[in-house]
Motif scaffolding. Structure first.
Motif, short mmCIF file in Angstrom:
data_model
loop_
_atom_site.label_atom_id
_atom_site.label_comp_id
_atom_site.label_asym_id
_atom_site.label_seq_id
_atom_site.Cartn_x
_atom_site.Cartn_y
_atom_site.Cartn_z
N ALA A 101 0.82 -1.21 0.00
CA ALA A 101 0.00 0.00 0.00
C ALA A 101 0.86 1.27 0.00
N GLY A 102 2.14 1.09 -0.30
CA GLY A 102 3.05 2.23 -0.37
C GLY A 102 3.83 2.50 0.90
N GLY A 103 3.69 1.63 1.91
CA GLY A 103 4.42 1.80 3.17
C GLY A 103 5.76 1.09 3.15
N MET A 104 6.33 0.88 4.33
CA MET A 104 7.68 0.34 4.45
C MET A 104 7.74 -1.02 5.14
N LEU A 105 6.59 -1.56 5.58
CA LEU A 105 6.62 -2.79 6.35
C LEU A 105 6.20 -3.99 5.51
N THR A 106 6.86 -5.11 5.77
CA THR A 106 6.50 -6.35 5.10
C THR A 106 5.29 -6.98 5.78
N ASP A 107 4.72 -8.00 5.12
CA ASP A 107 3.59 -8.71 5.72
C ASP A 107 3.99 -9.34 7.06
N LYS A 108 5.21 -9.90 7.13
CA LYS A 108 5.66 -10.53 8.37
C LYS A 108 5.77 -9.51 9.50
N GLN A 109 6.25 -8.32 9.17
CA GLN A 109 6.38 -7.29 10.19
C GLN A 109 5.02 -6.84 10.71
N ILE A 110 4.05 -6.72 9.81
CA ILE A 110 2.70 -6.35 10.23
C ILE A 110 2.08 -7.45 11.07
N ASP A 111 2.36 -8.70 10.73
CA ASP A 111 1.88 -9.82 11.53
C ASP A 111 2.44 -9.75 12.95
#
Length: 225
Positions: A101-111
């Motif tokens: 979505a244009g941010g800096m975090l990976t899916d794993k980091q958001i998890d």
């Protein structure tokens, strides 16, 4: 040279040469490399660098709601929290953090952020014995009924311009304990707000939004001065 001392010195020199050659010359030793930003999976670092500025250290609240609020975590499930972290909240100060979505975090980091918030700050059974309202509204709100239900106004136009209807509903439900504001059960002693009352309150607050927040008078009047 004493034969014993010679043998000991030779063994020590061999050990030094062996350990010195365990890593190729010019390359860092194993475990000494710095992680790139998208490899960081430690919750405290991720929260501090991405969330604490608005939600406060340790989730205690700041410009935005406290995330370390067990009531909030009880009404917002993991899917809701993850979606907000990943995609942000349109029309508010909450940005999108997902790379997609244009941010800096990976899916794993958001998890990690989503799961660790709950494991650290939720409280099992916090809403036992009550009938908690739904996180999202189930029907359209009525602004007139909302004005009656919500006796105390937080209808500051600058504030309302920065918060979504869902954000308002979340605050009405969970309160702002870090600011002394009660949740939906404490607005009127002994009479928790109903789901529809909260929906109506949000509708009323939304109706109070100004198209020109912060202006002390209308744009047309401003142009005449």
């Amino acid at each position: 040279m004493n034969p014993v001392r010679y043998l000991c010195a030779s063994a020590l020199m061999g050990l030094m040469l062996f350990t010195g050659c365990s890593s190729p010359h010019g390359q860092p030793r194993q475990g000494s490399e710095s992680l790139s930003p998208n490899e960081v999976l430690e919750f405290r670092t991720l929260y501090s660098e991405n969330c604490a500025g608005c939600h406060g250290p340790e989730g205690r609240g700041g410009a935005a709601i406290a995330l370390a609020d067990p009531v909030y975590l009880a009404i917002a499930d993991d899917a809701v929290i993850r979606k907000v972290v990943a995609n942000g909240a349109r029309g508010t100060a909450m940005p999108a953090f997902a790379e997609s979505a244009g941010g800096m975090l990976t899916d794993k980091q958001i998890d990690v952020i989503t799961s660790e918030m709950r494991s650290r700050w939720s409280r099992q059974g916090i809403l036992n014995g009550v009938n908690p309202p739904s996180y999202a509204p189930k029907s359209a709100g009525d602004a007139q009924r909302g004005e009656v239900a919500y006796k105390t106004s937080i209808a500051d136009d600058s504030y309302l311009a920065l918060v979504s209807d869902q954000g308002l509903r979340t605050i009405v439900i969970a309160g702002r304990p870090e600011l002394g504001a009660p949740d939906w059960r404490g607005n009127v002693s002994g009479k928790p707000m109903s789901d529809q009352e909260m929906t109506d309150v949000v509708a009323w607050l939304g109706s109070r939004r100004s198209q020109n927040p912060g202006q002390p008078y209308s744009v047309s009047n401003y142009a005449q001065h």
